[in-house]
Design an enzyme around this catalytic site. Sequence first.
Site, PDB file in Angstrom:
ATOM      1  N   ASP A  73      28.712  31.536  31.353  1.00 49.98           N
ATOM      2  CA  ASP A  73      29.752  31.071  30.448  1.00 49.98           C
ATOM      3  C   ASP A  73      29.106  30.934  29.067  1.00 49.98           C
ATOM      4  O   ASP A  73      27.881  30.817  28.958  1.00 49.98           O
ATOM      5  CB  ASP A  73      30.296  29.717  30.927  1.00 49.98           C
ATOM      6  CG  ASP A  73      31.295  29.113  29.968  1.00 49.98           C
ATOM      7  OD1 ASP A  73      32.258  29.804  29.596  1.00 49.98           O
ATOM      8  OD2 ASP A  73      31.095  27.945  29.570  1.00 49.98           O
ATOM      9  N   ASP A  94      30.725  29.067  25.744  1.00 52.09           N
ATOM     10  CA  ASP A  94      30.976  27.833  25.000  1.00 52.09           C
ATOM     11  C   ASP A  94      30.626  26.599  25.825  1.00 52.09           C
ATOM     12  O   ASP A  94      31.187  26.376  26.889  1.00 52.09           O
ATOM     13  CB  ASP A  94      32.449  27.771  24.568  1.00 52.09           C
ATOM     14  CG  ASP A  94      32.808  28.920  23.637  1.00 52.09           C
ATOM     15  OD1 ASP A  94      32.288  28.935  22.519  1.00 52.09           O
ATOM     16  OD2 ASP A  94      33.597  29.792  24.047  1.00 52.09           O
ATOM     17  N   LYS A 147      39.934  32.417  33.108  1.00 50.05           N
ATOM     18  CA  LYS A 147      39.516  31.292  33.932  1.00 50.05           C
ATOM     19  C   LYS A 147      40.634  30.250  33.922  1.00 50.05           C
ATOM     20  O   LYS A 147      41.277  30.071  32.904  1.00 50.05           O
ATOM     21  CB  LYS A 147      38.228  30.678  33.374  1.00 50.05           C
ATOM     22  CG  LYS A 147      37.039  31.638  33.355  1.00 50.05           C
ATOM     23  CD  LYS A 147      35.861  31.003  32.636  1.00 50.05           C
ATOM     24  CE  LYS A 147      34.728  31.964  32.427  1.00 50.05           C
ATOM     25  NZ  LYS A 147      33.630  31.376  31.652  1.00 50.05           N
TER      26      LYS A 147
END
Length: 176
Positions: A15, A17, A146
């Site tokens: 991932d 951020d 997501k």
Amino acid sequence: MTGEPLPLPEAVLWDLDGTLVDTEPAWIVAEAELASMHGAAWTHEDAEALVGSALPHAAAVLRSNGVEATDDEIIEFLLERVTDSMGDTVPWQPGAIDLLTSLHAAGVPCALVTMSYRELADVILADAPDGVFVLSVTGDEVVHGKPDPEPYLRAAALLGVDVTRCVAMEDSPTGL
């Protein structure tokens, strides 16, 4: 098994951020700024609930709270603000670069799997050490963001690895 090294994963799917880079505060500020510009109700709890979400979902939530703009306008505003907030320095999380380079040296391929769009991901990728990322999958390149598994399944497929033999590095309940 004492003393035997653990097997390495076939790949690590990262991932972006909050996990690799500390951009979540910039997203929260951008959302609050946009809501304020439209006189919309927006709380820190609203922002926290969006952490890790696909940008079209974030746009829909902002619109439902009173932001009068299209999804594209909202997404463009947020991406511009977050990208601008970095200036000339990518805010890497402590230890992220060391772990990426260690995995690369060990021959473990890494893929960036983010709900941020390509324009932001490319800024981060350009600042990463050469070769640490084999590929990336961004939010504007998938149909279902997501928490749907599509982004991770796509990254594993593009890498040619069994997703069940990968490690996913995440920081949000949405991503998990």
